[in-house]
Design a protein around this motif. Structure first.
Motif, PDB file in Angstrom:
ATOM      1  N   ILE A 129      12.329  -9.724  15.103  1.00 18.94           N
ATOM      2  CA  ILE A 129      12.619  -9.994  16.442  1.00 18.94           C
ATOM      3  C   ILE A 129      11.147  -9.315  17.297  1.00 18.94           C
ATOM      4  O   ILE A 129      10.756 -10.112  18.037  1.00 18.94           O
ATOM      5  N   GLN A 130      10.265  -8.258  16.520  1.00 19.87           N
ATOM      6  CA  GLN A 130       9.279  -7.697  17.523  1.00 19.87           C
ATOM      7  C   GLN A 130       7.899  -7.908  16.518  1.00 19.87           C
ATOM      8  O   GLN A 130       6.758  -7.715  17.076  1.00 19.87           O
ATOM      9  N   GLY A 131       7.962  -8.471  15.448  1.00 19.90           N
ATOM     10  CA  GLY A 131       6.881  -8.860  14.602  1.00 19.90           C
ATOM     11  C   GLY A 131       6.500  -7.482  13.704  1.00 19.90           C
ATOM     12  O   GLY A 131       7.094  -6.541  13.937  1.00 19.90           O
ATOM     13  N   SER A 132       5.372  -7.574  13.207  1.00 20.45           N
ATOM     14  CA  SER A 132       5.003  -6.484  12.196  1.00 20.45           C
ATOM     15  C   SER A 132       4.506  -5.220  12.862  1.00 20.45           C
ATOM     16  O   SER A 132       4.582  -4.297  12.250  1.00 20.45           O
TER      17      SER A 132
ATOM     18  N   ILE B 256       5.994   2.306   8.685  1.00 17.60           N
ATOM     19  CA  ILE B 256       5.277   2.339   7.191  1.00 17.60           C
ATOM     20  C   ILE B 256       4.526   3.610   7.392  1.00 17.60           C
ATOM     21  O   ILE B 256       4.443   4.415   6.368  1.00 17.60           O
ATOM     22  N   ARG B 257       3.331   3.358   8.283  1.00 18.54           N
ATOM     23  CA  ARG B 257       2.372   4.514   8.325  1.00 18.54           C
ATOM     24  C   ARG B 257       3.043   5.949   8.809  1.00 18.54           C
ATOM     25  O   ARG B 257       2.817   6.919   7.922  1.00 18.54           O
ATOM     26  N   ALA B 258       3.936   6.108   9.207  1.00 15.37           N
ATOM     27  CA  ALA B 258       4.673   7.187   9.654  1.00 15.37           C
ATOM     28  C   ALA B 258       5.364   7.681   8.200  1.00 15.37           C
ATOM     29  O   ALA B 258       5.149   9.113   7.974  1.00 15.37           O
ATOM     30  N   SER B 259       6.129   6.842   7.644  1.00 14.48           N
ATOM     31  CA  SER B 259       6.565   7.001   6.359  1.00 14.48           C
ATOM     32  C   SER B 259       5.623   7.501   5.201  1.00 14.48           C
ATOM     33  O   SER B 259       5.742   8.706   4.510  1.00 14.48           O
ATOM     34  N   ALA B 260       4.401   6.928   5.223  1.00 14.23           N
ATOM     35  CA  ALA B 260       3.532   7.357   4.312  1.00 14.23           C
ATOM     36  C   ALA B 260       2.960   8.587   4.527  1.00 14.23           C
ATOM     37  O   ALA B 260       2.492   9.265   3.695  1.00 14.23           O
ATOM     38  N   LEU B 261       2.832   8.959   5.869  1.00 12.75           N
ATOM     39  CA  LEU B 261       2.276  10.191   6.395  1.00 12.75           C
ATOM     40  C   LEU B 261       3.275  11.309   6.265  1.00 12.75           C
ATOM     41  O   LEU B 261       3.061  12.491   6.653  1.00 12.75           O
ATOM     42  N   GLY B 262       4.478  11.183   5.717  1.00 16.23           N
ATOM     43  CA  GLY B 262       5.571  12.048   5.569  1.00 16.23           C
ATOM     44  C   GLY B 262       6.365  12.365   7.029  1.00 16.23           C
ATOM     45  O   GLY B 262       6.955  13.317   7.264  1.00 16.23           O
ATOM     46  N   ALA B 263       6.356  11.549   7.869  1.00 11.27           N
ATOM     47  CA  ALA B 263       7.043  11.588   9.193  1.00 11.27           C
ATOM     48  C   ALA B 263       8.396  11.351   8.976  1.00 11.27           C
ATOM     49  O   ALA B 263       8.985  10.761   8.046  1.00 11.27           O
TER      50      ALA B 263
ATOM     51  N   GLY C 221       0.896  -1.241  -0.250  1.00 16.97           N
ATOM     52  CA  GLY C 221      -0.263   0.170   0.020  1.00 16.97           C
ATOM     53  C   GLY C 221       0.684   1.379   0.016  1.00 16.97           C
ATOM     54  O   GLY C 221       0.492   2.383  -0.500  1.00 16.97           O
ATOM     55  N   ALA C 222       1.836   1.139   0.622  1.00 20.57           N
ATOM     56  CA  ALA C 222       3.009   2.377   0.734  1.00 20.57           C
ATOM     57  C   ALA C 222       4.054   2.527  -0.430  1.00 20.57           C
ATOM     58  O   ALA C 222       4.537   3.775  -0.545  1.00 20.57           O
ATOM     59  N   PHE C 223       4.469   1.304  -0.829  1.00 20.36           N
ATOM     60  CA  PHE C 223       5.704   1.559  -1.636  1.00 20.36           C
ATOM     61  C   PHE C 223       5.430   0.745  -2.985  1.00 20.36           C
ATOM     62  O   PHE C 223       4.692  -0.344  -3.041  1.00 20.36           O
ATOM     63  N   THR C 224       6.287   1.058  -3.887  1.00 23.48           N
ATOM     64  CA  THR C 224       6.338   0.287  -5.131  1.00 23.48           C
ATOM     65  C   THR C 224       7.151  -1.057  -4.467  1.00 23.48           C
ATOM     66  O   THR C 224       8.019  -1.106  -3.491  1.00 23.48           O
ATOM     67  N   PRO C 225       7.243  -2.356  -5.361  1.00 25.05           N
ATOM     68  CA  PRO C 225       8.011  -3.257  -4.787  1.00 25.05           C
ATOM     69  C   PRO C 225       9.680  -2.864  -4.581  1.00 25.05           C
ATOM     70  O   PRO C 225      10.374  -3.474  -3.448  1.00 25.05           O
ATOM     71  N   ALA C 226      10.199  -2.383  -5.536  1.00 29.15           N
ATOM     72  CA  ALA C 226      11.583  -1.941  -5.454  1.00 29.15           C
ATOM     73  C   ALA C 226      11.730  -0.974  -4.129  1.00 29.15           C
ATOM     74  O   ALA C 226      12.753  -1.275  -3.519  1.00 29.15           O
TER      75      ALA C 226
END
Length: 136
Positions: A119-122, A129-136, A91-96
């Protein structure tokens, strides 16, 4: 916090009975079976990548995907966890981009996302990922 409460006040009431009745049928839904999730992960990542992330042998993952074998409760949770992560990545990135992001250092996580997942799971990785997608 007030914003969250204001948003909830505007949302229609959700019946707990309706939610749990729907969830009761989820285990039998075709797209959520261990077989379907295994197939989806193999199609997305390949057996050689998905099996180690799940902590299982490649032949076991292949048996789950074929329906020849079924995972135990822990295996079902691992499948769901990795499936959620892959869904967020798609949802957030292309495969590459996803490959680069997962293997690169992430400031939000303080490590490589792939290592945090192992180590910690998803959950923390999905948060990043959400932070990155929201521009954080």
């Amino acid at each position: 916090m007030e914003e969250l409460q204001d948003q909830r006040a505007e949302e229609p009431a959700l019946s707990v009975t309706t939610v749990f009745a729907s969830l009761a049928e989820l285990r039998d839904a075709p797209g959520y079976s261990p077989k379907a999730i295994s197939e989806r992960l193999i199609n997305s990542l390949g057996t050689e990548a998905a099996a180690p992330l799940l902590g299982v042998a490649e032949d076991l993952l292949d048996r789950w995907a074929s329906g020849e074998d079924a995972p135990d409760a822990e295996g079902r949770l691992q499948l769901a966890d990795l499936d959620a992560l892959v869904g967020h990545l798609h949802g957030a990135f292309t495969p590459a981009q996803a490959m680069i992001w997962m293997c690169g250092y992430n400031v939000h996580l303080g490590a490589r996302p792939i290592d945090v997942y192992r180590i910690q799971g998803s959950a923390p990785v999905i948060g990043a990922i959400r932070a990155s997608a929201l521009g954080a």
